[in-house]
Motif scaffolding. Structure first.
Motif, PDB file in Angstrom:
ATOM      1  N   CYS A   1       0.852  -1.208   0.000  1.00 64.76           N
ATOM      2  CA  CYS A   1       0.000   0.000   0.000  1.00 64.76           C
ATOM      3  C   CYS A   1       0.876   1.243   0.000  1.00 64.76           C
ATOM      4  O   CYS A   1       0.647   2.183  -0.769  1.00 64.76           O
ATOM      5  CB  CYS A   1      -0.917   0.021   1.215  1.00 64.76           C
TER       6      CYS A   1
ATOM      7  N   GLU B   1       3.912   1.542  -1.015  1.00 69.85           N
ATOM      8  CA  GLU B   1       4.604   1.688  -2.295  1.00 69.85           C
ATOM      9  C   GLU B   1       3.653   2.220  -3.368  1.00 69.85           C
ATOM     10  O   GLU B   1       4.051   2.984  -4.240  1.00 69.85           O
ATOM     11  CB  GLU B   1       5.181   0.335  -2.741  1.00 69.85           C
ATOM     12  N   ALA B   2       2.393   1.823  -3.288  1.00 69.52           N
ATOM     13  CA  ALA B   2       1.421   2.264  -4.296  1.00 69.52           C
ATOM     14  C   ALA B   2       1.207   3.767  -4.200  1.00 69.52           C
ATOM     15  O   ALA B   2       1.156   4.472  -5.199  1.00 69.52           O
ATOM     16  CB  ALA B   2       0.101   1.520  -4.098  1.00 69.52           C
ATOM     17  N   ASN B   3       1.068   4.249  -2.955  1.00 62.98           N
ATOM     18  CA  ASN B   3       0.818   5.675  -2.743  1.00 62.98           C
ATOM     19  C   ASN B   3       0.959   5.976  -1.250  1.00 62.98           C
ATOM     20  O   ASN B   3       0.154   5.490  -0.460  1.00 62.98           O
ATOM     21  CB  ASN B   3      -0.608   5.992  -3.227  1.00 62.98           C
TER      22      ASN B   3
ATOM     23  N   TYR C   1      -2.217   6.701   0.689  1.00 62.23           N
ATOM     24  CA  TYR C   1      -3.230   5.787   0.157  1.00 62.23           C
ATOM     25  C   TYR C   1      -4.615   6.031   0.776  1.00 62.23           C
ATOM     26  O   TYR C   1      -4.744   6.554   1.872  1.00 62.23           O
ATOM     27  CB  TYR C   1      -2.811   4.332   0.375  1.00 62.23           C
TER      28      TYR C   1
END
Ligand code: ADP
Ligand code: ASP
Ligand code: MG
Length: 418
Positions: free
Chosen positions: A54, A56-58, A61
């Motif tokens: 999560c 790493e995704a944003n 988030y």
């Protein structure tokens, strides 16, 4: 015949062999004639791995999507345990949070359970089917997946136990009970046969992560009998009914059980706090309100607070602690308000640890704090802040001295075992 909720933590569910062992423990409980529901955690390390994805995704988030991701670890283990139980010839099925349903509020990533509709679960258990429920997850009023905060499977288990009116909630973990302190830090820690709800609540809230704090307050409120015990047992180990672990009991029960109790029940350490000092604040009404009001509004929990006596100039220093994860936010907020609050300098330190001693015996005995201060002083450990409650004394010290302080206090209160 009893109705029992069994909960298995991450280490107990980590991999095929361990889940198979869990299935055998559950099967044995059912074979003894009990109705059984099982609450499971994700495999050890899995939730951390998912949280990282999560981030790493944003980094900013969406918490609702975070819940979709992190709840998946428990979905996997619940399905796998149901399969292992079926392989042993048991009738078993999984019940995801939304299927039970376990209804929560919509505070994603830290949701609170509001209601569990247990009719279908009870009917299934009564028919001889083992209900396997993923811990940590629920469903929001809008029908979206929620999670209960880290370590939340303990709370799921206690909530399910309350909802199905279980005779007992057994929390199986990687240690065989609640100890006088973390047995992984102090080898001489002793297992406690009984601990009161109140003591367990204090111990959990000051850093003993063996049970999530919220699970203990829920058990206390709902009167759920909770036992902590090991899942790393052989097939010929004593049955859970003989209470081989630690039983959480009421004050009244304890009196009947254990007259010769130690003054101190347990010691805990918490490295997740940070210290902030604001110097030379005006010693007048409203000055501290100007500090803590904005922190509260930003949902930053303040724990320890000390205000020094005013100096000649009518000024005072204020020191307090916040969770280390909120330190940067707290600093930014206080920096912004420097003129309104009217302080001279802001000092902060994230390398601190809070050490706490807990015991109901403190109510009737003087000198508990004095023993603590003397034992730490004798080892040259400096105390930076102090707080107390009716059954707890906490001090803030340098983080590097955590293990030493816990060991020294364990000896000072005569808790050391063989
Ligand atoms: P689970 O995955 O089963 O939920 P946790 O890791 O959350 O297990 O909690 C169990 C751990 O709690 C133990 O391995 C132990 O290191 C730690 N712990 C901290 N304080 C205590 C204590 N007073 N007694 C027993 N265990 C403790
Ligand atoms: N898997 C979740 C966590 O690691 C919940 C739990 O295990 O209690 O926090
Ligand atoms: Mg846990």
């Amino acid at each position: 015949m009893a109705r029992i909720v069994m909960k298995f933590g991450g280490t107990s569910m980590a991999g095929t062999e361990r889940i198979r062992r869990v299935a055998r423990i559950v099967q044995r409980q059912q074979a003894a004639g009990h109705e059984v529901a099982v609450v499971v955690s994700a495999m050890a390390g899995e939730t951390d791995r998912l949280v990282n994805f999560c981030r790493e995704a944003n980094p900013l988030y969406d918490p609702a999507e975070y819940d979709v991701v992190v709840a998946s670890g428990e979905q996997v283990t619940s399905g796998l345990l149901a399969m292992h139980l079926q392989a042993l010839g048991c009738s078993a099925r999984s019940w995801l949070g939304w299927q039970v349903p376990i209804k929560t509020d919509d505070a994603h990533a830290k949701a609170r359970i509001e209601d569990i509709d247990a009719d279908a679960l009870i009917a299934s258990m009564a028919s001889g089917e083992i209900a396997v429920i993923p811990g940590f997850q629920g469903v929001s009023p809008a029908g979206r997946v929620t999670t209960l905060g880290r370590g939340g499977s303990d709370t799921s288990a206690v909530a399910v136990a309350a909802a199905v009116n279980a005779d007992r909630c057994d929390i199986y973990t990687d240690v065989d009970g609640v100890y006088t302190t973390d047995p992984r830090i102090v080898a001489k820690a002793r297992k406690l046969k009984n601990v009161t709800y109140e003591e367990m609540l204090e111990l959990a809230s000051v850093g003993s992560k063996v049970l999530q704090t919220r699970s203990v307050s829920l058990a206390m409120k709902e009167g759920v009998r909770v036992q902590v015990l090991s899942s790393f047992i052989d097939d010929d180990a004593p049955a859970a009914d003989t209470i081989p672990g630690t039983m959480i009991v009421s004050d009244e029960e304890l009196e009947g059980l254990d007259m010769e109790r130690q003054l101190i029940t347990g010691i805990a350490a918490d490295k997740n706090e940070a210290k902030i000092t604001l110097t030379r604040i005006a010693d007048r009404p409203g000055a501290v309100a100007a500090i803590f009001g904005p922190l509260a509004a930003a949902n930053i929990n303040v724990d320890m607070i000390i205000q020094n006596i005013a100096k000649d100039r009518g000024e005072t220093d204020v020191t307090f602690t916040v969770p280390i994860s909120d330190l940067a936010r707290a600093q930014a907020l206080l920096e912004e308000r420097k003129d309104t609050i009217g302080y001279y300098r802001m000092l902060s330190n994230g390398k601190v640890a809070k050490i706490s001693v807990v015991g109901v015996g403190m109510r009737s005995h003087a000198g508990v704090a004095a023993t603590m201060f003397r034992a730490l002083a004798d080892r040259g450990i400096n105390i930076q802040a102090i707080t107390t409650s009716e059954i707890k004394v906490s001090v803030l010290i340098d983080e590097d001295e955590t293990e030493l302080a816990v060991r020294v206090l364990h000896t000072a209160y005569e808790l050391d075992g063989e």
